[in-house]
Scaffold this motif. Structure first.
Motif, PDB file in Angstrom:
ATOM      1  N   ALA A   1       2.009   0.554  -7.234  1.00 51.36           N
ATOM      2  CA  ALA A   1       2.590  -0.340  -8.302  1.00 51.36           C
ATOM      3  C   ALA A   1       2.087  -1.479  -8.734  1.00 51.36           C
ATOM      4  CB  ALA A   1       3.988  -0.207  -7.788  1.00 51.36           C
ATOM      5  N   GLU A   2       1.534  -2.117  -7.447  1.00 52.66           N
ATOM      6  CA  GLU A   2       0.912  -3.317  -7.641  1.00 52.66           C
ATOM      7  C   GLU A   2      -0.441  -3.394  -7.779  1.00 52.66           C
ATOM      8  OE1 GLU A   2       0.256  -7.436  -4.536  1.00 52.66           O
ATOM      9  OE2 GLU A   2       1.420  -5.794  -4.094  1.00 52.66           O
ATOM     10  N   HIS A   3      -1.454  -2.617  -7.407  1.00 57.26           N
ATOM     11  CA  HIS A   3      -2.868  -2.540  -7.461  1.00 57.26           C
ATOM     12  C   HIS A   3      -3.488  -1.449  -8.328  1.00 57.26           C
ATOM     13  CE1 HIS A   3      -3.163  -5.460  -4.040  1.00 57.26           C
ATOM     14  NE2 HIS A   3      -2.210  -4.995  -3.510  1.00 57.26           N
ATOM     15  N   GLY A   4      -2.450  -0.621  -8.928  1.00 52.87           N
ATOM     16  CA  GLY A   4      -2.919   0.627  -9.635  1.00 52.87           C
ATOM     17  C   GLY A   4      -3.798   1.743  -8.850  1.00 52.87           C
ATOM     18  N   GLU A   5      -4.378   2.578  -9.427  1.00 48.54           N
ATOM     19  CA  GLU A   5      -4.742   3.809  -8.703  1.00 48.54           C
ATOM     20  C   GLU A   5      -5.998   3.263  -7.657  1.00 48.54           C
ATOM     21  OE1 GLU A   5      -6.775   6.342 -11.807  1.00 48.54           O
ATOM     22  OE2 GLU A   5      -4.763   7.479 -12.450  1.00 48.54           O
ATOM     23  N   ALA A   6      -5.653   4.318  -6.606  1.00 47.72           N
ATOM     24  CA  ALA A   6      -6.689   3.892  -5.552  1.00 47.72           C
ATOM     25  C   ALA A   6      -7.023   5.166  -4.862  1.00 47.72           C
ATOM     26  CB  ALA A   6      -6.041   2.791  -4.558  1.00 47.72           C
ATOM     27  N   ASP A   7      -8.241   5.339  -4.090  1.00 38.14           N
ATOM     28  CA  ASP A   7      -8.381   6.322  -3.331  1.00 38.14           C
ATOM     29  C   ASP A   7      -7.914   6.231  -1.991  1.00 38.14           C
ATOM     30  OD1 ASP A   7     -10.097   4.662  -1.835  1.00 38.14           O
ATOM     31  OD2 ASP A   7     -12.020   5.384  -2.536  1.00 38.14           O
ATOM     32  N   ALA A   8      -7.853   7.299  -1.141  1.00 37.87           N
ATOM     33  CA  ALA A   8      -7.306   7.224   0.122  1.00 37.87           C
ATOM     34  C   ALA A   8      -7.998   6.049   1.239  1.00 37.87           C
ATOM     35  CB  ALA A   8      -7.740   8.540   0.754  1.00 37.87           C
ATOM     36  N   ALA A   9      -9.321   5.862   0.998  1.00 39.94           N
ATOM     37  CA  ALA A   9      -9.673   4.872   1.796  1.00 39.94           C
ATOM     38  C   ALA A   9      -9.172   3.521   1.547  1.00 39.94           C
ATOM     39  CB  ALA A   9     -11.340   4.832   1.602  1.00 39.94           C
ATOM     40  N   ARG A  10      -9.066   3.121   0.005  1.00 36.29           N
ATOM     41  CA  ARG A  10      -8.435   2.011  -0.339  1.00 36.29           C
ATOM     42  C   ARG A  10      -7.128   1.720  -0.005  1.00 36.29           C
ATOM     43  NH1 ARG A  10      -8.016  -3.003  -1.335  1.00 36.29           N
ATOM     44  NH2 ARG A  10      -7.104  -3.785  -3.350  1.00 36.29           N
ATOM     45  N   LEU A  11      -6.299   2.798  -0.202  1.00 37.10           N
ATOM     46  CA  LEU A  11      -4.885   3.106   0.175  1.00 37.10           C
ATOM     47  C   LEU A  11      -4.991   2.888   1.809  1.00 37.10           C
ATOM     48  CD1 LEU A  11      -3.428   5.928  -2.027  1.00 37.10           C
ATOM     49  CD2 LEU A  11      -2.597   3.469  -1.567  1.00 37.10           C
ATOM     50  N   GLY A  12      -5.505   3.108   2.503  1.00 38.95           N
ATOM     51  CA  GLY A  12      -5.671   2.871   4.227  1.00 38.95           C
ATOM     52  C   GLY A  12      -5.833   1.456   4.454  1.00 38.95           C
ATOM     53  N   THR A  13      -6.427   0.717   3.528  1.00 36.61           N
ATOM     54  CA  THR A  13      -6.364  -0.752   3.674  1.00 36.61           C
ATOM     55  C   THR A  13      -5.164  -1.462   3.270  1.00 36.61           C
ATOM     56  OG1 THR A  13      -8.789  -0.494   3.300  1.00 36.61           O
ATOM     57  CG2 THR A  13      -7.860  -2.994   3.144  1.00 36.61           C
ATOM     58  N   LEU A  14      -4.534  -0.962   2.115  1.00 31.88           N
ATOM     59  CA  LEU A  14      -3.479  -1.491   1.741  1.00 31.88           C
ATOM     60  C   LEU A  14      -2.226  -1.082   2.510  1.00 31.88           C
ATOM     61  CD1 LEU A  14      -4.059  -0.982  -2.036  1.00 31.88           C
ATOM     62  CD2 LEU A  14      -4.164  -2.913  -0.953  1.00 31.88           C
ATOM     63  N   VAL A  15      -2.294   0.012   3.035  1.00 29.44           N
ATOM     64  CA  VAL A  15      -1.249   0.494   3.953  1.00 29.44           C
ATOM     65  C   VAL A  15      -1.780   0.857   5.462  1.00 29.44           C
ATOM     66  CG1 VAL A  15       0.788   2.143   4.105  1.00 29.44           C
ATOM     67  CG2 VAL A  15      -0.019   1.321   1.791  1.00 29.44           C
ATOM     68  N   PRO A  16      -1.832  -0.064   6.385  1.00 27.10           N
ATOM     69  CA  PRO A  16      -2.650   0.499   7.295  1.00 27.10           C
ATOM     70  C   PRO A  16      -2.114   1.616   8.373  1.00 27.10           C
ATOM     71  CG  PRO A  16      -2.401  -1.936   7.212  1.00 27.10           C
ATOM     72  CD  PRO A  16      -1.634  -1.516   6.055  1.00 27.10           C
ATOM     73  N   GLU A  17      -0.771   1.777   8.128  1.00 23.60           N
ATOM     74  CA  GLU A  17      -0.287   2.946   8.772  1.00 23.60           C
ATOM     75  C   GLU A  17      -0.902   4.150   8.478  1.00 23.60           C
ATOM     76  OE1 GLU A  17       3.182  -0.206   8.033  1.00 23.60           O
ATOM     77  OE2 GLU A  17       1.269   0.584   7.017  1.00 23.60           O
TER      78      GLU A  17
ATOM     79  N   GLY B   1      -2.631   8.051  -8.081  1.00 18.86           N
ATOM     80  CA  GLY B   1      -1.674   7.069  -8.926  1.00 18.86           C
ATOM     81  C   GLY B   1      -0.476   7.232  -8.775  1.00 18.86           C
ATOM     82  N   LEU B   2       0.468   6.707  -9.349  1.00 16.89           N
ATOM     83  CA  LEU B   2       1.963   7.038  -9.494  1.00 16.89           C
ATOM     84  C   LEU B   2       2.244   7.985 -10.635  1.00 16.89           C
ATOM     85  CD1 LEU B   2       3.391   3.453  -9.336  1.00 16.89           C
ATOM     86  CD2 LEU B   2       3.268   5.198  -7.371  1.00 16.89           C
ATOM     87  N   ALA B   3       2.961   9.089 -10.410  1.00 12.75           N
ATOM     88  CA  ALA B   3       3.186  10.019 -11.233  1.00 12.75           C
ATOM     89  C   ALA B   3       4.272   9.707 -11.940  1.00 12.75           C
ATOM     90  CB  ALA B   3       3.369  11.427 -10.360  1.00 12.75           C
ATOM     91  N   PRO B   4       4.209  10.326 -13.486  1.00 14.77           N
ATOM     92  CA  PRO B   4       5.428  10.078 -14.359  1.00 14.77           C
ATOM     93  C   PRO B   4       6.601  10.786 -13.811  1.00 14.77           C
ATOM     94  CG  PRO B   4       3.637  11.384 -15.359  1.00 14.77           C
ATOM     95  CD  PRO B   4       3.236  10.939 -14.154  1.00 14.77           C
TER      96      PRO B   4
ATOM     97  N   ALA C   1       6.577   4.312   5.461  1.00 19.44           N
ATOM     98  CA  ALA C   1       5.227   4.369   5.018  1.00 19.44           C
ATOM     99  C   ALA C   1       5.155   4.614   3.660  1.00 19.44           C
ATOM    100  CB  ALA C   1       4.207   5.297   5.900  1.00 19.44           C
ATOM    101  N   GLU C   2       6.004   5.763   3.327  1.00 20.95           N
ATOM    102  CA  GLU C   2       5.887   6.155   1.784  1.00 20.95           C
ATOM    103  C   GLU C   2       6.249   5.362   0.711  1.00 20.95           C
ATOM    104  OE1 GLU C   2       7.221  11.048   2.123  1.00 20.95           O
ATOM    105  OE2 GLU C   2       8.673   9.456   2.416  1.00 20.95           O
ATOM    106  N   ALA C   3       7.191   4.380   1.095  1.00 18.75           N
ATOM    107  CA  ALA C   3       7.746   3.490   0.307  1.00 18.75           C
ATOM    108  C   ALA C   3       6.572   2.342   0.050  1.00 18.75           C
ATOM    109  CB  ALA C   3       8.927   2.716   0.690  1.00 18.75           C
ATOM    110  N   ALA C   4       5.735   2.011   1.360  1.00 11.49           N
ATOM    111  CA  ALA C   4       4.625   1.133   1.177  1.00 11.49           C
ATOM    112  C   ALA C   4       3.653   1.721   0.332  1.00 11.49           C
ATOM    113  CB  ALA C   4       4.290   0.807   2.524  1.00 11.49           C
ATOM    114  N   VAL C   5       3.381   2.956   0.400  1.00 10.66           N
ATOM    115  CA  VAL C   5       2.294   3.371  -0.444  1.00 10.66           C
ATOM    116  C   VAL C   5       2.839   3.329  -2.001  1.00 10.66           C
ATOM    117  CG1 VAL C   5       1.224   5.753  -1.391  1.00 10.66           C
ATOM    118  CG2 VAL C   5       1.391   5.235   1.115  1.00 10.66           C
ATOM    119  N   LEU C   6       3.878   3.569  -2.345  1.00 12.55           N
ATOM    120  CA  LEU C   6       4.516   3.422  -3.744  1.00 12.55           C
ATOM    121  C   LEU C   6       4.241   2.164  -4.150  1.00 12.55           C
ATOM    122  CD1 LEU C   6       7.416   5.893  -3.636  1.00 12.55           C
ATOM    123  CD2 LEU C   6       5.025   6.637  -4.405  1.00 12.55           C
ATOM    124  N   ARG C   7       4.700   1.043  -3.359  1.00 12.84           N
ATOM    125  CA  ARG C   7       4.562  -0.290  -3.642  1.00 12.84           C
ATOM    126  C   ARG C   7       3.121  -0.529  -3.846  1.00 12.84           C
ATOM    127  NH1 ARG C   7       8.372  -1.073   0.403  1.00 12.84           N
ATOM    128  NH2 ARG C   7       6.765  -1.523   1.819  1.00 12.84           N
ATOM    129  N   ALA C   8       2.186  -0.113  -3.137  1.00 12.20           N
ATOM    130  CA  ALA C   8       0.855  -0.658  -3.100  1.00 12.20           C
ATOM    131  C   ALA C   8       0.123  -0.171  -4.512  1.00 12.20           C
ATOM    132  CB  ALA C   8      -0.027  -0.147  -2.107  1.00 12.20           C
TER     133      ALA C   8
END
Length: 388
Positions: free
Chosen positions: A137-153, A204-207, A128-135
């Motif tokens: 990286a692909e879609h840019g910054e997102a709030d928790a609700a949007r990430l819940g759509t991108l990563v249903p887990e 967002g992804l951290a440096p 699940a962590e890897a899926a969040v990082l991929r999402a």
């Protein structure tokens, strides 16, 4: 921690507080403000703005938003005592390696225990962590609700505290996203909605973080804290950081802290910080709930009369809005539903003090405009004063 027993009075400590915390002499930028107190308390999003505003020559939300969102010179991260702070960017690795790495390990164990009954083992959490990082990286910054759509887990839920009055459903995302930030992989980004008092933000992804040895990081954090809050006690630093006693003592030894005499007993200071500082002109301030100055020490009797603690703190030790006069907590303040700033003084501060407090209240009301601020952690005096 050897050295001559220099005596530093409570009056000298209050002089240092006024000067070093930019309350007696204002700062030009939010970055200067944050550095003056090591980091700005950020559990309540409005505290960052109000704490900065109390210390800036030109207060307002704009310079703080620019520092956090545009220039990223201040970074919102979990730090000391598992608390969110707005940290100067150059200090992020120090805070992370000195305090966050062990906290993140404990939080991971807690997450696995909480969600284990639902089939979440280490491998599944890692996926699940890897899926969040991929999402991200692909879609840019997102709030928790949007990430819940991108990563249903992330939307999967479990019951915590079953059968107790505070039983609740919690989602995996509500625990996993902050954990990824504690691991230095995610960073809190722009506000997702609302005004600057809103707690909703984008992830967002951290440096990449430069690697620091934990003892080195703890020593640097101890040095900065003593420069801002010293002289103080070993117990003060241990409480502020959340370190063990062994870690605290090792950090103090690494910076060469020397023993001094305080009104309350033994204290510690940096070896080059033993000379008296000049007394500033009397100053007033209206500091918000959880401001880093009153939250900087465990022992507070030298600037707060013990008899007023019950009015100013909640049951968990969170301080509410405070009125300051010449280095002491002189009262409390609140904002009513119509936006009016009201306060109560605990003692007579004289005509000069009252006029200075009135000026600070007027200035605060002016830059707040129509914004209504309610502290996340309500205290008895704040509740009483804010009542219509």
């Amino acid at each position: 921690m050897q050295g001559s027993k220099v005596r530093i009075s409570a009056g000298q400590r209050r002089a240092r507080l006024g000067l070093r915390h930019r309350l007696a002499v204002k700062a030009a930028t939010p970055e200067e403000v944050a550095a003056s107190v090591v980091a700005l308390h950020g559990t309540d999003p409005s505290t960052v703005f109000l704490s900065a505003g109390a210390r800036l020559t030109s207060p307002g939300p704009e310079p703080v938003e620019r520092a956090i969102y545009d220039e990223r010179t201040l970074v919102r991260m979990t730090g000391m005592r598992r608390t969110v702070f707005a940290v100067p960017a150059e200090l992020v690795p120090v805070v992370h390696w000195s305090t966050m790495a062990p906290v993140a390990r404990r939080e991971r164990r807690t997450l696995l225990k909480t969600f284990g009954a639902g089939g979440w083992d280490e491998a599944r959490v890692a996926a699940a962590e890897a899926a969040v990082l991929r999402a991200l990286a692909e879609h840019g910054e997102a709030d928790a609700a949007r990430l819940g759509t991108l990563v249903p887990e992330l939307r999967e839920q479990v019951v915590v505290a079953a059968g107790k009055p505070y039983e609740a459903l919690v989602s995996l995302g509500s625990r996993l996203l902050p954990l990824l930030a504690m691991d230095g992989l995610l960073v809190r980004g722009r506000r997702a909605a609302g005004t600057w008092v809103s707690g909703r933000h984008l992830w967002g992804l951290a440096p990449e973080l430069p690697l620091l040895a934990a003892p080195e990081a703890r020593a640097e954090l101890a040095r900065r804290w003593l420069a801002a809050f010293g002289p103080a006690t070993e117990a003060d630093l241990k409480w502020w950081t959340g370190w063990t006693l062994t870690e605290t003592r090792a950090a103090l030894s690494a910076v060469g802290a020397v023993e001094v005499d305080l009104d309350e007993g033994p204290g510690l200071a940096l070896p080059d910080d033993l000379e008296e500082v000049p007394e500033p002109e009397p100053w007033a301030a209206l500091l918000p709930a959880l401001d880093p100055t009153p939250m900087g020490w465990q022992a507070r009797d030298w600037y707060l009369t013990p008899g007023h603690r019950a009015e100013l703190f909640d049951r968990n030790g969170n301080i509410g809005p405070t009125v300051w006069w010449d280095g002491r907590v002189a009262g409390g303040w609140a904002q009513r539903p119509d936006g009016e700033i009201v306060w109560r003084l605990f003692a007579d501060v004289g005509a000069e003090g009252r006029a200075a407090v009135e000026a600070e209240a007027a200035g605060l009301a002016a830059w707040l405009g129509g914004i209504r601020v309610t502290p996340r952690f309500r205290t008895p005096l704040e509740r009483e004063l804010s009542a219509p």
